[in-house]
Design an enzyme around this catalytic site. Structure first.
Site, short mmCIF file in Angstrom:
data_model
loop_
_atom_site.label_atom_id
_atom_site.label_comp_id
_atom_site.label_asym_id
_atom_site.label_seq_id
_atom_site.Cartn_x
_atom_site.Cartn_y
_atom_site.Cartn_z
N VAL A 75 0.68 -1.32 0.06
CA VAL A 75 0.17 0.12 -0.01
C VAL A 75 0.93 1.21 -0.04
CG1 VAL A 75 -1.73 1.24 1.29
CG2 VAL A 75 -1.92 -1.22 1.10
N ASP A 123 10.70 3.07 5.68
CA ASP A 123 10.30 1.78 6.17
C ASP A 123 11.60 1.14 7.14
OD1 ASP A 123 8.55 -0.39 4.62
OD2 ASP A 123 9.96 -1.52 5.88
N THR A 125 -1.72 -4.36 9.52
CA THR A 125 -2.68 -4.43 10.53
C THR A 125 -3.06 -5.92 10.56
OG1 THR A 125 -4.43 -3.63 9.08
CG2 THR A 125 -3.52 -2.20 11.01
N THR A 168 -6.26 -1.06 7.57
CA THR A 168 -7.46 -1.30 8.23
C THR A 168 -7.51 -1.68 9.59
OG1 THR A 168 -7.65 -2.08 5.88
CG2 THR A 168 -9.18 -3.04 7.24
N CYS A 188 -6.38 -8.94 3.20
CA CYS A 188 -7.35 -8.09 3.45
C CYS A 188 -8.55 -8.98 3.90
CB CYS A 188 -7.78 -7.26 2.17
SG CYS A 188 -6.50 -6.25 1.68
N ARG A 210 0.64 -14.51 1.31
CA ARG A 210 0.30 -14.11 2.91
C ARG A 210 -1.22 -14.74 2.64
NH1 ARG A 210 1.15 -7.98 3.20
NH2 ARG A 210 0.72 -7.91 1.07
N1 SAJ Z 1 -12.06 -14.90 -3.92
C1 SAJ Z 1 -12.93 -16.07 -4.14
N2 SAJ Z 1 -13.98 -15.93 -4.92
C2 SAJ Z 1 -14.48 -14.68 -5.32
C3 SAJ Z 1 -13.41 -13.55 -5.06
C4 SAJ Z 1 -12.23 -13.67 -4.32
O1 SAJ Z 1 -12.73 -17.05 -3.74
O2 SAJ Z 1 -15.39 -14.66 -5.92
C5 SAJ Z 1 -10.79 -15.19 -3.04
C6 SAJ Z 1 -9.74 -14.89 -3.80
O3 SAJ Z 1 -9.19 -16.16 -4.63
C7 SAJ Z 1 -8.72 -14.57 -2.76
C8 SAJ Z 1 -9.51 -13.94 -1.79
O4 SAJ Z 1 -10.77 -14.20 -2.08
O5 SAJ Z 1 -7.94 -15.63 -2.33
C9 SAJ Z 1 -9.44 -12.37 -1.74
O6 SAJ Z 1 -9.41 -12.08 -3.33
P1 SAJ Z 1 -9.74 -10.32 -3.61
O7 SAJ Z 1 -10.28 -10.27 -5.15
O8 SAJ Z 1 -10.76 -9.78 -2.55
O9 SAJ Z 1 -8.47 -9.79 -3.60
P2 SAJ Z 1 -7.55 -8.94 -2.23
O10 SAJ Z 1 -7.59 -9.77 -1.23
O11 SAJ Z 1 -6.31 -8.36 -2.90
O12 SAJ Z 1 -8.53 -7.69 -2.24
C10 SAJ Z 1 -8.38 -6.38 -2.31
C11 SAJ Z 1 -9.14 -5.67 -1.21
N3 SAJ Z 1 -8.65 -4.37 -1.49
C12 SAJ Z 1 -8.36 -3.78 -0.26
O13 SAJ Z 1 -8.67 -4.05 0.91
C13 SAJ Z 1 -7.97 -2.32 -0.32
C14 SAJ Z 1 -10.71 -5.76 -1.45
O14 SAJ Z 1 -11.07 -4.75 -0.98
C15 SAJ Z 1 -11.01 -5.52 -3.03
O15 SAJ Z 1 -12.30 -5.54 -3.37
C16 SAJ Z 1 -10.27 -6.37 -3.95
O16 SAJ Z 1 -8.78 -6.03 -3.63
C17 SAJ Z 1 -10.77 -6.06 -5.43
O17 SAJ Z 1 -10.93 -7.13 -6.06
O18 SAJ Z 1 -10.52 -5.01 -5.73
#
Ligand code: SAJ
Length: 440
Positions: free
Chosen positions: A17, A36, A91, A128, A268, A339
């Site tokens: 971030v 950092d 966090t 967060t 997240c 992670r």
């Molecule tokens: N996942 C599923 N099914 C889904 C969507 C995701 O199993 O339908 C899994 C993914 O494989 C992964 C996990 O959930 O293991 C998280 O996926 P994610 O697409 O939410 O990716 P992140 O963790 O990088 O989420 C970030 C978050 N951004 C912030 O917290 C600032 C989230 O709020 C965003 O919505 C997401 O990116 C995004 O897609 O923009």
């Protein structure tokens, strides 16, 4: 309190971030001081290299000697030079699933200890948390350092919001919310962040409103994923493929489409709900639904391990000689970030069952569980009985599945993300199974 083009911006924490945030404000014309505590991070960023696993940052880190760009391990030095300090530290949760606010506290201490006598600093937390944390952790520190809130320091909250590995939702193109007890400072921060992002920046009132908005954004996402994961266990038992059902339901104008999978990883979505659970417990209100969703999502790796063991048994593979290859290890596609990856509990569950587990991830050369046989190339993987598609990297989907079949002991594939071309794999002679798909 005016914040604008002349504001010098310190960013404390140069991770997934902080680094894009520092680069974004630098690109917007600001003097930026990136801080950092990790010597490796400071060294790589000073060399103009990307220390994170997010390939979107490759080539974007300013080269050594770039004007207005400073990288240091000294929070004190950065605070001396900058009127705005953005704190973008982790966090996480501990092994006990409890929120860990130690980084927020440590960063606060380092920043407040450095506020020059008689000068004002605006200090913004982006990490967060849950409602009330920013004030509860930082205001007592102001007292400790003899600082008066409002006169010497004004604290605020502007949650980070972007999607690693998704350039369309980088720091320069996402809407932001800002919470601050002092509306004048809140609006001044709106002016500042409007220089970072092309999307809406809104002052939403108290810090607690902004803290709550961010954490529930990810809570909602976790709940939605938990629903489709639970359906991926119910519907096949009814003889119905969950993906057929979700695609049919998605024809409704307000149905939100999610995809079942091996599990929910990252720093997240599987983490933030525990912050809300703790916040709710602190005020004596149960968070039953939030907790239940977490339990469903955390159960998916074991569910997949059990399904896979059953498939190997039905295929007649000797129970004491199962060899399973995980394609993908990273928590999500197109990034190299292990992670909270569901690959870890999946691999460990299989190994506890006596299964030999191999893994290949085109984005990772480290971060795998102890005991996993890591393959640096897919071509190096042979002699397996079953492949689980764990991470939907393009490189996995576009791999040479025909050649891989030739190296398998038994050609069984389990699509853990519902992204593979089943018909094509069938034609190649693979036995294809998938999460949420009835076993015929
Ligand atoms: N996942 C599923 N099914 C889904 C969507 C995701 O199993 O339908 C899994 C993914 O494989 C992964 C996990 O959930 O293991 C998280 O996926 P994610 O697409 O939410 O990716 P992140 O963790 O990088 O989420 C970030 C978050 N951004 C912030 O917290 C600032 C989230 O709020 C965003 O919505 C997401 O990116 C995004 O897609 O923009």
């Amino acid at each position: 309190m005016a914040l604008g083009a002349a504001s010098k911006v310190a960013v404390v924490g140069l991770g997934y971030v902080g680094l894009p945030t520092a680069i974004g404000f630098h690109d917007a014309g600001h003097d930026v001081w990136g801080v950092d505590v990790a010597a490796r991070t400071v060294r790589l960023v000073r060399e103009g290299k990307n220390p994170t696993g997010d390939p979107d940052l490759d080539g974007l880190v300013p080269a050594p000697g770039t004007p207005r760009w400073h990288v240091t391990d000294s929070t004190h030095e950065a605070v001396q030079h900058c009127d705005v300090v953005l704190v973008t530290v982790p966090t996480p949760i501990g092994r006990d699933l409890e929120p860990d606010l130690s980084y927020v506290e440590a960063a606060g201490r380092a920043v407040f200890a450095a506020v020059p006598e008689g000068q004002h600093r605006t200090v913004v937390l982006e990490s967060t948390v849950y409602p009330g944390v920013t004030a509860a952790v930082w205001l007592p520190l102001l007292d400790e350092y003899g600082l008066e809130h409002g006169r010497d320091v004004t604290i605020a909250y502007c949650p980070e919001r972007f999607n690693p590995g998704d350039a369309a939702h980088g720091v320069r193109s996402v809407a932001r919310v800002i919470g601050c007890a002092d509306p004048a400072v809140g609006e001044a921060l709106v002016d500042l962040y409007r220089r970072l992002t092309t999307e809406e920046v809104r002052y939403v009132g108290s810090i607690e409103v902004a803290e709550a908005a961010k954490v529930i954004e990810n809570v909602q996402r976790d709940l939605n994923i938990a629903l489709v994961n639970e359906l991926a266990r119910i519907l096949p038992a009814m003889g119905v493929d969950v993906e057929d059902v979700l695609s049919a339901a998605a024809t409704k104008w307000n149905f939100h489409r999610y995809t079942p999978g091996v599990g929910v990883g990252g720093h997240c979505i599987p983490v933030d709900p525990y912050y809300m659970i703790e916040g709710a417990a602190n005020v004596g209100v149960p968070a039953n639904l939030i907790s239940a969703a977490r339990a469903v999502n955390r159960s998916m790796p074991m569910h997949v391990a059990n399904e896979v063991r059953g498939l190997l048994y039905k295929a007649g593979v000797p129970a004491d000689d199962n060899r399973v290859l995980l394609m993908g290890w990273s928590y999500k596609a197109e990034v190299g970030d292990p992670r909270e990856t569901p690959a870890e509990p999946l691999a460990e569950a299989l190994m506890d069952m006596g299964v030999h587990v191999g893994a290949w991830d085109p984005y990772l050369d480290g971060g795998f569980s102890e005991g996993v046989q890591v393959h640096s190339t897919l071509e190096d993987a042979s002699g397996y009985d079953l492949v689980i598609l764990v991470t939907a990297h393009k490189a996995c989907l576009e791999a040479d599945w025909s050649a891989l079949k030739g190296r398998m002991r038994t050609p069984i594939v389990y699509d853990g993300r519902r992204v593979l071309d089943t018909a094509r794999l069938d034609e190649l002679g693979w036995k294809v199974f998938a999460i949420g798909k009835p076993v015929v």
